[in-house]
Design a protein around this motif. Structure first.
Motif, PDB file in Angstrom:
ATOM      1  N   LEU A   1      -0.270   4.586  -1.871  1.00  0.00           N
ATOM      2  CA  LEU A   1      -1.066   5.555  -1.124  1.00  0.00           C
ATOM      3  C   LEU A   1      -0.282   6.806  -0.772  1.00  0.00           C
ATOM      4  O   LEU A   1      -0.856   7.868  -0.612  1.00  0.00           O
ATOM      5  CB  LEU A   1      -1.625   4.923   0.149  1.00  0.00           C
TER       6      LEU A   1
ATOM      7  N   GLN B   1       0.813  -1.221   0.000  1.00  0.00           N
ATOM      8  CA  GLN B   1       0.000   0.000   0.000  1.00  0.00           C
ATOM      9  C   GLN B   1       0.842   1.264   0.000  1.00  0.00           C
ATOM     10  O   GLN B   1       0.516   2.242  -0.661  1.00  0.00           O
ATOM     11  CB  GLN B   1      -0.857   0.046   1.267  1.00  0.00           C
TER      12      GLN B   1
ATOM     13  N   GLU C   1      -8.363   4.193   0.689  1.00  0.00           N
ATOM     14  CA  GLU C   1      -7.918   5.094   1.760  1.00  0.00           C
ATOM     15  C   GLU C   1      -8.880   5.024   2.938  1.00  0.00           C
ATOM     16  O   GLU C   1      -8.489   5.066   4.076  1.00  0.00           O
ATOM     17  CB  GLU C   1      -7.873   6.541   1.254  1.00  0.00           C
TER      18      GLU C   1
ATOM     19  N   LEU D   1      -6.260  -0.563  -1.831  1.00  0.00           N
ATOM     20  CA  LEU D   1      -5.874   0.845  -1.984  1.00  0.00           C
ATOM     21  C   LEU D   1      -6.960   1.792  -1.497  1.00  0.00           C
ATOM     22  O   LEU D   1      -6.961   2.972  -1.812  1.00  0.00           O
ATOM     23  CB  LEU D   1      -5.559   1.147  -3.453  1.00  0.00           C
TER      24      LEU D   1
END
Ligand SMILES: [Zn+2]
Ligand SMILES: [Zn+2]
Lengths: 321, 344
Positions: free
Chosen positions: A109, A105, A214, A212
């Protein structure tokens, strides 16, 4: 600046990851690689848990696992990028992690990390002889193979043809598209590990659609919490076993991780336990040193944990005299 | 040595040959220095003298930098060393923490106290006494440090919150719980508020008297650097495509309406520094633009630098007259505000 390729290297304890790393670093390839091995877990109970092995472990006894891993990785990768000269790649060794997801990630991110790096491959080292047993015991061994785009099937010299086929079949079950590279003492050509360009985000999103997302890591609502229990009293093992069994049966889906070290009355060695969700492993660890103050500690990491209820239940397991 | 090139009135540029990680001005504001990714520091006089290079972290990377109040520089590296470089360029090791990167550093406003993070611990040096105190361990690796304006409090950010250490009573910190990874603490000029960035594209502003926390979420990118306007009424941060000023403490009472100006279509802000003497802030962007933002009239004008590479660091001199800029391709620039204003 060109993005730096990053290789994520996973593998269960003893699979031969260090051997592979040594091969990569000592071969005459004229490349410059930086290796991030975790320097975490300086204090807390992790040290005691891993005292028997030469593996290091990510610090996980506080707060959110993904944040700690991501924060530290971002800092380190950022630092490496600014270094003198040209780096041909970064290798991240992720042992001891329950889940390679936070590492992966990080490269998508965090905007800065995303712009400056290119995830090249996730490579897992698997012990051909012990894989079957590890799968039964550990969610980590399973996840490492699921997230990998290459598996180095190591220690092939230690199993017969049937055993090798068995291991291959197990790997295929978990990850049908993965490239399996048989090896003895990790003797694989460098290009099978580095510069593969085989990382496949879409495949991972198939397995883990929230990878992914958030929102899945929104901390203001407090999704991951940890509860620490400490006492200098001894623990009544029968009572503890009964309680933790019932607790994990009822609450296990919310418990990402639990672990602890218990002082049992009259026992020379410390009792170590660790668990993932409803699974639990217990065993005797290092002996207490002479004069060392004995204590019992337990840490629970999870979602929606009732800290007060845990405190009370743990207290009820202590030996009172 | 590298000579300066004049880019326009009051703007000089040097080529340093390595990534400038941090900038700092000397205690007397007569020199500026840059911490470089190849382990060196570059020092140049504000009159445009040639850059001189020293190597306090040979073979490693220099990651943090501050001026010593009696002259010279203190720098931290990925070699775990805190090194003093004298004005003549002689390097002496002050302290070593093997295996840790000394990347996060803060100096008190008078320069007399220096804090350096080493993993989960913070080392605080009283530079006049030559003494060191350890603070910690914190919940996780310390990701940001800031001294309060009066110098009595040190804020350390980490996973799970912020620890506020009273430097006169270093027993236990006041702990403010803020879930997730916190970074870049910044005290308001009056010391009443503490703002922190957050890995997950958010900012927290803490009213230190009431401990009330205001959260600003959903920002376009990670706010990696924060700065307050001189009057303390506005908070700014990097990661935006404009200069954005959030009103504080108004944000605690109503829905805050930020003032946004100098919109950059193509680039995010990568570096930010507010002047501590005049209501100006410098904002650097990913395309190499450096804006001088006037925080009274909310206007900004670009410095005449060559665009291209992201701005990596910005720093104002203590006297507020000079601005140091570092670019990722290894250039450094100096703005002489007095000269620029007098020459138009
Ligand atoms: Zn997190
Ligand atoms: Zn999370």
């Amino acid at each position: 600046m060109l993005p730096i390729p990053v290789t994520v290297l996973t593998g269960y304890l003893g699979a031969g990851k260090t051997t592979l790393l040594n091969r990569i670093l000592t071969q005459e390839h004229g490349k410059r690689y930086a290796v991030i091995v975790n320097e975490f877990g300086e204090v807390g109970i992790d040290n005691e848990l891993v005292a028997h092995s030469d593996e290091e472990i990510f610090e996980m006894n506080n707060g959110c696992i993904c944040c700690t891993v991501r924060g530290d990785l971002i800092r380190m990768v950022g630092g490496l990028i600014r270094r003198k000269g040209h780096l041909d790649g970064v290798i991240i060794e992720t042992t001891g992690l329950a889940d390679p997801a936070p590492v992966i990630q990080t490269f998508f991110l965090d905007q800065e990390t995303k712009e400056r790096t290119a995830l090249d491959a996730v490579v897992a080292v698997v012990d051909a002889r012990h894989f079957q047993g590890q799968l039964e015991r550990s969610a980590e061994a399973r996840e490492q193979v699921i997230f990998a785009d290459a598996v180095i099937l190591n220690k092939c010299d230690l199993v017969d043809e049937a055993g090798l086929e068995e291991a291959r079949a197990r790997i295929r079950e978990l990850n049908p598209s993965v490239e399996i590279i048989p090896a003895t003492r990790c003797d694989v050509p460098l290009e099978k590990v580095m510069g593969r360009r085989s990382f496949d985000l879409l495949r991972l999103l198939d397995i883990e659609p929230e990878l992914l997302d958030e929102g899945a890591h929104e901390h203001s609502h407090g999704h991951v919490q940890s509860v620490s229990l400490v006492s200098d009293k001894a623990v009544d093992f029968e009572r503890f076993k009964k309680w933790i069994g019932e607790f994990l049966n009822a609450q296990g889906q919310n418990v990402y991780r639990c672990k602890g070290i218990l002082h049992l009355p009259g026992e020379r060695q410390r009792l170590v336990f660790q668990g993932v969700h409803m699974l639990m492993e217990m065993g005797f660890g290092m002996p207490w040193k002479e004069g060392e103050p004995r204590s019992s500690k337990a840490v629970f990491i999870g979602r929606g944990l009732d800290s007060l209820a845990l405190q009370i239940a743990f207290r009820d397991c202590l030996v009172t005299s | 040595m590298t000579a300066a090139r004049e880019l326009g009135s009051g703007i000089l540029e040097w080529s340093l040959g390595a990534f400038p990680e941090r900038a700092a001005f000397s205690a007397d504001s007569a020199e500026m220095a840059f911490a470089l990714g190849d382990g060196r520091i570059a020092v140049m006089g504000v009159e445009g003298q040639d850059a001189r290079f020293f190597a306090p972290h040979e073979g490693g990377s220099c990651m943090s930098l501050a001026a010593h109040p009696k002259g010279g520089w203190l720098s931290g590296g990925d070699d775990g060393r805190l090194v003093y470089t004298s004005p003549e360029g002689e390097c002496t090791m002050v302290h070593e923490v093997p295996g840790h990167w000394l990347e996060v550093m803060a100096a008190s406003q008078d320069g007399g106290t220096l804090a350096v993070a080493a993993g989960r611990t913070v080392l605080v040096f009283d530079l006049s006494l030559g003494s060191m105190t350890e603070y910690g361990p914190h919940q996780g690796n310390v990701s940001g440090l800031a001294f309060s304006p009066a110098g009595g409090i040190l804020a350390a950010t980490h996973v799970g919150g912020v620890s506020l250490w009273d430097l006169d009573e270093p027993s236990e910190p006041i702990f403010l719980e803020l879930r997730g990874l916190n970074l870049a603490p910044a005290f308001s000029p009056d010391g009443n508020f503490l703002a922190c960035g957050h890995q997950e594209n958010a900012i927290h502003v803490v009213d230190l008297a009431s401990r009330k926390v205001f959260q600003l979420g959903g920002l376009p990118a990670k706010p990696g650097q924060l700065a307050w306007s001189l009057d303390g009424r506005y908070l700014m941060h990097t990661g935006t495509r404009a200069v954005v000023c959030w009103p504080v403490p108004d944000c605690f009472n109503q829905h805050p309406e930020p003032v946004a100006f100098a919109v950059q279509e193509e680039a995010r802000m990568t570096a930010l520094a507010a002047n501590t003497r005049i209501p100006f802030a410098a904002a650097g962007f990913g395309d190499g633009t450096v804006l001088l933002a006037e925080l009274k009239r909310f206007t900004a004008f670009p410095l005449g630098l060559d665009p291209g590479f992201p701005v990596s660091c910005l720093c104002w001199s203590g006297a507020g007259l000079h601005l140091a800029c570092g670019m990722e391709d290894g250039r450094a620039a100096l703005l002489d505000l007095g000269k620029m204003l007098s020459e138009g």
